[in-house]
Design an enzyme around this catalytic site. Structure first.
Site, PDB file in Angstrom:
ATOM      1  N   GLY A   1       1.239   6.367   0.870  1.00 40.54           N
ATOM      2  CA  GLY A   1       0.844   7.179  -0.275  1.00 40.54           C
ATOM      3  C   GLY A   1       1.427   8.570  -0.163  1.00 40.54           C
ATOM      4  N   SER A   2       0.806   9.522  -0.834  1.00 40.97           N
ATOM      5  CA  SER A   2       1.344  10.873  -0.888  1.00 40.97           C
ATOM      6  C   SER A   2       1.111  11.612   0.425  1.00 40.97           C
ATOM      7  CB  SER A   2       0.684  11.662  -2.027  1.00 40.97           C
ATOM      8  OG  SER A   2      -0.667  11.953  -1.705  1.00 40.97           O
TER       9      SER A   2
ATOM     10  N   TRP B   1       0.215   2.066  -5.638  1.00 39.89           N
ATOM     11  CA  TRP B   1       0.407   1.270  -6.851  1.00 39.89           C
ATOM     12  C   TRP B   1       1.854   0.881  -7.099  1.00 39.89           C
ATOM     13  CZ3 TRP B   1       3.873   3.873  -9.722  1.00 39.89           C
ATOM     14  CH2 TRP B   1       3.870   5.273  -9.681  1.00 39.89           C
ATOM     15  N   ASN B   2       2.823   1.556  -6.448  1.00 43.09           N
ATOM     16  CA  ASN B   2       4.212   1.320  -6.860  1.00 43.09           C
ATOM     17  C   ASN B   2       4.778  -0.004  -6.367  1.00 43.09           C
ATOM     18  OD1 ASN B   2       4.135   2.439  -4.260  1.00 43.09           O
ATOM     19  ND2 ASN B   2       6.141   3.382  -4.463  1.00 43.09           N
TER      20      ASN B   2
ATOM     21  N   LYS C   1      -7.561  -1.896   1.155  1.00 42.82           N
ATOM     22  CA  LYS C   1      -7.998  -1.128  -0.003  1.00 42.82           C
ATOM     23  C   LYS C   1      -6.765  -0.763  -0.834  1.00 42.82           C
ATOM     24  CE  LYS C   1      -7.996   2.824  -1.378  1.00 42.82           C
ATOM     25  NZ  LYS C   1      -7.784   2.758  -2.852  1.00 42.82           N
ATOM     26  N   PRO C   2      -6.562  -1.441  -1.967  1.00 39.26           N
ATOM     27  CA  PRO C   2      -5.389  -1.160  -2.799  1.00 39.26           C
ATOM     28  C   PRO C   2      -5.632   0.020  -3.728  1.00 39.26           C
ATOM     29  CG  PRO C   2      -6.671  -2.878  -3.818  1.00 39.26           C
ATOM     30  CD  PRO C   2      -7.408  -2.497  -2.549  1.00 39.26           C
ATOM     31  N   ALA C   3      -4.571   0.449  -4.401  1.00 38.77           N
ATOM     32  CA  ALA C   3      -4.706   1.464  -5.441  1.00 38.77           C
ATOM     33  C   ALA C   3      -5.506   0.899  -6.603  1.00 38.77           C
ATOM     34  CB  ALA C   3      -3.320   1.901  -5.923  1.00 38.77           C
TER      35      ALA C   3
ATOM     36  N   GLU D   1       3.217   6.088   5.857  1.00 37.61           N
ATOM     37  CA  GLU D   1       4.468   6.164   5.116  1.00 37.61           C
ATOM     38  C   GLU D   1       4.172   7.012   3.898  1.00 37.61           C
ATOM     39  OE1 GLU D   1       6.826   5.304   1.975  1.00 37.61           O
ATOM     40  OE2 GLU D   1       6.109   3.269   2.379  1.00 37.61           O
ATOM     41  N   LEU D   2       4.734   8.244   3.893  1.00 34.09           N
ATOM     42  CA  LEU D   2       4.305   9.251   2.932  1.00 34.09           C
ATOM     43  C   LEU D   2       5.405   9.565   1.920  1.00 34.09           C
ATOM     44  CD1 LEU D   2       2.483  11.504   5.565  1.00 34.09           C
ATOM     45  CD2 LEU D   2       1.511   9.698   4.124  1.00 34.09           C
TER      46      LEU D   2
END
Length: 491
Positions: free
Chosen positions: A243-244, A165-166, A189-191, A265-266
């Protein structure tokens, strides 16, 4: 801290059309069930609209559509693929104001940040339009002289792209651009917090001439189940995830089942080091950029500041003065220099980290208090006297908070900077020779020296340790979507 309201100041207008459905096989369509997902404006807490909640069957339809379109898209001339991406760049540049307003509305970030994101996002389409025609192979005589070795790069196949989302525009284009340039087809697939921007990017590609099935867009309401089903579909050969680290580990386990190629990319915990003798005016300016870009909600954000004792007091004062000048308010108001966080949940996480640091002995120099009223706002905050082992140093803040730790030696700064599982970015301010020396010792994928922004579509973006796998952007980015085929030829 000053909180702007929209009274007397117009909100930036949203696009005339908001796409709220799924995009599969070249058509916008609703989900198979009546389930809808509400999208909120974090500056007000009010609903913007609702989007279709995809069922797992919809997601698998999207995979099938991408698979059906794969051979035709891969077979197109590189120049033809490049022209589609080039047209998408032109559309995004022409519509940057509307797209930026959409980002601000659903993400909360300030207009200036949103416009910068659109420019950055669009550039990936232009960059990979240029890279699409530069995919190279090899042709050479074998050392034994018995054959010719032909090396031919080929598209990996159907790609599942999962974005956060950022940066709802840039994370989509940074994945879609190289995938399409390489000849792959994709399912995006987006947030769920920011699906409208991603849908708008898909619409841009559709208008730019992407054939049906090449780009598909789904918003599952049972995310884990649907993503797992897509990753276990035999047509899917690539996952690119931003994401995380926690979610990344789970996805890695699932991609192992079918040995799916994976790029990730975490999370980040970027150190920013201010060395003895650093230009403090330059360092403060750099920290404001590195810390507050996107409201601090970036994996590359300067998460913890290590400042040499000889300049710490003066640096802290100057930084607090600059941060206190910023005006917080709804992102769609142009005068707001800092917008809302994406949700009150995220805002409360940031507030809890600050409260925990204060309980451990940190001193609030500016900010540090959640404002009254609606909206997921948190003030620009500077914390002094932070302990090197404080909990806030161990966590990715993802908000406008700058904790300052004092150090005495260069070795101490490097040791503290590297004392983390993460390693995506770092920043160093100081004399060039000393800064370069420190940069080479830092365990990160990227380092910025005497500047607060390092992202560039032409540069390889990615981390080491538990901050990710692979690289995005630059020449390296397209290789993530290519397989190498070797052909032995008897001439």
């Amino acid at each position: 801290m000053t909180i702007q309201t929209h009274h007397g100041e117009a909100l930036a207008p949203l696009p005339d059309v908001l796409h709220t459905e799924l995009f599969i096989a070249g058509k916008w369509r609703g989900g198979t069930a009546a389930h809808r997902i509400r999208v909120h404006d974090p500056a007000t807490g009010e609903a913007i609209t609702e989007i279709a909640g995809a069922e797992t069957s919809d997601c698998l339809d999207a995979v099938e559509a991408a698979a059906a379109a794969g051979a035709s898209w891969a077979g197109k001339a590189p120049r033809a693929r490049a022209e589609v991406l080039r047209r998408a760049w032109e559309i995004m540049r022409a519509e940057r104001a509307q797209l930026a307003a959409l980002i601000s509305a659903e993400n909360g970030k300030a207009t200036s940040d949103a416009l910068a994101e659109i420019d950055y996002a669009a550039e990936f389409f232009r960059w990979y339009a240029e890279e699409a025609v530069r995919i190279t192979g090899d042709f050479r005589l074998a050392p034994g002289g018995d054959k010719r070795i032909v090396v031919s790069p080929e598209p990996v196949g159907v790609c599942v792209l999962i974005t956060p989302w950022n940066f709802p525009a840039a994370m989509a284009t940074r994945k879609i651009g190289p995938a399409l340039a390489a000849g792959c087809t994709v399912v995006l697939k987006p947030a769920t917090e920011t699906p409208l921007t991603a849908a708008a990017i898909v619409d841009v590609l559709d208008r730019a001439g992407v054939p049906a099935g090449v780009v598909n867009f789904v918003t599952p309401h049972r995310t884990g189940e649907s993503v797992s089903a897509m990753l276990h579909h035999p047509a899917v050969r690539k996952l690119s995830f931003t994401g995380s680290t926690e979610v990344g580990r789970l996805l890695l386990r699932q991609t192992a089942d079918a040995v799916v190629s994976t790029s990730m990319e975490l999370g980040g915990n970027a150190p920013l080091v201010v060395l003895e003798g650093a230009d403090l005016a330059l360092a403060v300016q750099g920290v404001v950029l590195a810390k507050l870009r996107n409201g601090g909600a970036a994996c590359t954000a300067a998460n913890r500041l290590y400042v040499h004792r000889s300049v710490a007091e003066e640096f802290c004062r100057r930084l607090a003065d600059e941060m206190a000048k910023l005006t917080t308010g709804p992102g769609r108001i142009e005068s707001s220099s800092l917008g809302a966080l994406v949700s009150e949940v995220e805002r409360d996480k940031v507030a809890a980290l600050v409260d925990g640091a204060v309980a451990e002995g940190a001193r609030v120099v500016t900010g540090g208090t959640t404002p009254d009223g609606p909206g997921a706002f948190y003030p620009p905050t500077v914390l002094a006297d932070v302990r090197p082992d404080s909990s806030i140093i161990r966590h990715e803040i993802f908000g406008p908070v700058a904790p300052i730790v004092v150090f005495d030696t260069e070795d101490e700064a490097v040791e503290c900077s590297n004392d983390t599982e993460m390693g995506i970015a770092a920043y160093v301010f100081g004399d060039l020779a000393a800064a370069m020396r420190v940069a080479h010792r830092l365990q990160t994928g990227m380092v910025a020296i005497n500047r607060g922004v390092l992202s560039d579509p032409a540069a390889p973006f990615g981390g080491v340790k538990q901050s990710g796998l692979g690289r995005e952007g630059s020449f390296e980015g397209i290789s993530e979507y290519l397989e190498t085929k070797y052909i032995a030829v008897d001439m």
